[in-house]
Design an enzyme around this catalytic site. Structure first.
Site, mmCIF file in Angstrom:
data_model
loop_
_atom_site.group_PDB
_atom_site.id
_atom_site.type_symbol
_atom_site.label_atom_id
_atom_site.label_comp_id
_atom_site.label_asym_id
_atom_site.label_seq_id
_atom_site.Cartn_x
_atom_site.Cartn_y
_atom_site.Cartn_z
ATOM 1 N N ASP A 292 1.393 -18.352 -0.386
ATOM 2 C CA ASP A 292 1.322 -17.138 0.429
ATOM 3 C C ASP A 292 2.695 -16.905 1.052
ATOM 4 O OD1 ASP A 292 0.674 -15.058 2.108
ATOM 5 O OD2 ASP A 292 -0.959 -16.093 3.142
ATOM 6 N N ASP B 150 2.839 -8.570 2.060
ATOM 7 C CA ASP B 150 2.149 -9.850 2.218
ATOM 8 C C ASP B 150 1.240 -10.022 1.004
ATOM 9 O OD1 ASP B 150 0.808 -12.089 3.091
ATOM 10 O OD2 ASP B 150 -0.073 -11.153 4.861
ATOM 11 N N HIS C 200 -5.862 -7.761 7.164
ATOM 12 C CA HIS C 200 -5.337 -7.169 8.407
ATOM 13 C C HIS C 200 -4.431 -5.998 8.092
ATOM 14 C CE1 HIS C 200 -1.670 -9.441 7.340
ATOM 15 N NE2 HIS C 200 -2.531 -10.371 6.957
ATOM 16 N N HIS D 135 0.272 -9.015 11.844
ATOM 17 C CA HIS D 135 -1.083 -8.588 12.199
ATOM 18 C C HIS D 135 -0.971 -7.413 13.163
ATOM 19 C CE1 HIS D 135 -3.471 -11.832 10.316
ATOM 20 N NE2 HIS D 135 -2.364 -12.519 10.469
ATOM 21 N N GLU E 162 -6.928 -9.555 1.819
ATOM 22 C CA GLU E 162 -6.935 -10.943 1.343
ATOM 23 C C GLU E 162 -8.319 -11.539 1.542
ATOM 24 O OE1 GLU E 162 -4.535 -13.758 3.634
ATOM 25 O OE2 GLU E 162 -4.476 -12.315 5.298
ATOM 26 N N GLU F 22 -4.377 -12.155 -2.475
ATOM 27 C CA GLU F 22 -4.026 -11.141 -1.476
ATOM 28 C C GLU F 22 -3.069 -10.113 -2.055
ATOM 29 O OE1 GLU F 22 -2.240 -11.096 3.097
ATOM 30 O OE2 GLU F 22 -1.746 -12.767 1.759
#
Length: 409
Positions: free
Chosen positions: A183, A194, A263, A271, A296, A390
């Protein structure tokens, strides 16, 4: 085809013709070509590859909901005009996404049993620094918050689902029987991409990985303007729990890690305040036009609930706290953090890289004061296996863009 690509092809044609006309030692020629190819594919500042600074779009998807059909019909022109107002923002995110894809391609074949976790994260982060020009001698090296690594590279193993990156001195070796979540993030002007995938060498884990990949793709499909977050979670849960995995003669239903979630993403904040659940949770909050989300999902053979446990590596400055530490050493450390990361997450290895020493007491002091937030590893029960996939999506007025989508996942 760009002018640079045309020149590159032309040069390659000339080299092939020369090789035919001039007798050379065959083994030496092969070595030379291999060396040239390796050099050409090595990470380099992305601006050299895209001199016009226009970066590829992600995968476009229609909004599937009935209440979104008007966005691609009679009012499309007006929506597209409004979308163009954010073109620089979208381009920055696409730049980060293209770097993410290239870094993935650079490291995926190099991740093999026997490599240390430290070697993996350094490959990821050094390649990211090369592509963003934040490496030593790079064009952005003196502007560390302009673009670069967005947060510490996670390489969480097995029952550890997230928030693990090795601290200095960690000698953990990746094994054939491990399940590792990779990640990492890239940002350009604070706009973060992300994206994550799971590495497993033993095919017995394939149903676990398939479940989580399918669940993430379901979340992406269900996402859209005015969609309620709980509805996305419900769809993800239904898909995830439809899978089973058999390990060593025992069959497990794949469970969502119910206290982990996707998020939204805000500038310089991974976030942004909204959480995308991976189970039905009753959250009636809706996604909105122009928002930027990480979708994710985490699946597990364990209990489906993670807890904080283990040595901490991930940290971030608390965005809404203006307090100053009382310790002199902590004040100096906070200055380094503010100058290099701002509100982006970081890890202890990054402080080591900046030359910071003997900082743990000062760091823990600021954690206790609430100036710095710590993020310890998140674990399901020991002996279980967790997987993660994700992607980052953009909610344009007329369609959604899966900006981090690649050929790999």
């Amino acid at each position: 085809m760009s002018e640079e690509e045309a020149k590159e092809i032309k040069n390659e044609d000339v080299e092939v013709d020369s090789a035919v006309d001039t007798p050379v030692d065959e083994s030496a020629s092969k070595k030379k070509k291999k060396k040239k190819k390796k050099s050409k594919n090595a990470p380099k500042n992305i601006a050299l590859i895209y001199p016009d600074e226009k970066y590829p779009e992600g995968e476009w998807m229609d909004y599937g909901q009935d209440f979104n059909t008007k966005r691609v019909t009679d009012e499309e022109k007006r929506y597209l005009e409004r979308d163009r107002e954010h073109e620089q923002r979208w381009n920055d995110i696409r730049k980060a996404a293209e770097i993410h894809r290239r870094v993935r391609k650079h490291v995926q074949n190099r991740i093999q049993p026997g490599i240390t976790l430290t070697e993996i994260v350094e490959m990821v982060e050094n390649a990211t620094r090369k592509y963003t020009g934040t490496d030593v001698g790079g064009s952005h090296v003196n502007r560390p918050k302009s673009q670069g690594v967005a947060f510490p590279t996670g390489v969480s193993l097995n029952h550890c689902a997230a928030h693990f990156t090795p601290n200095a001195g960690d000698t953990t070796v990746l094994k054939y029987e491990d399940v590792m979540k990779v990640d990492f993030g890239v940002h350009v002007n604070g706009y973060i991409v992300d994206s994550a995938w799971t590495v497993a060498f033993d095919p017995k884990y394939d149903p676990l990985l398939d479940a989580v990949r399918d669940a993430t793709n379901t979340g992406i499909k269900e996402a859209g303007i005015d969609v309620r977050l709980t509805d996305i979670g419900e769809a993800i849960q239904e898909v995830m729990e439809s899978y089973e995995v058999t390990l060593d003669g025992k069959t497990f239903q794949v469970k969502p890690c119910r206290n982990l979630c996707g998020h939204n993403i805000a500038p310089y904040r991974i976030h942004g305040g909204k959480s995308v659940p991976i189970v039905k949770n009753g959250d009636e909050t809706k996604m909105e036009e122009g928002e930027h989300f990480a979708i994710e999902t985490f699946g597990t053979t364990g209990r489906g609930y993670v807890v904080q446990r283990g040595e901490c590596s991930h940290y971030a400055r608390a965005a809404d706290v203006d307090a100053q530490p009382s310790l002199l050493r902590a004040k100096a450390l906070l200055k380094t953090i503010n100058e290099n990361f701002g509100t982006l997450p970081w890890c202890r290895r990054y402080l080591d890289r900046l030359g910071e020493e003997n900082y743990l007491y000062a760091l823990n002091h600021m954690v206790k004061q609430g100036i710095i937030q710590d993020y310890p590893p998140l674990n399901d029960i020991y002996g279980s296996y967790t997987a993660q996939y994700e992607h980052t999506i953009l909610l344009h007025p007329h369609k959604k863009e899966v900006v981090s989508k690649g050929d790999d996942y």
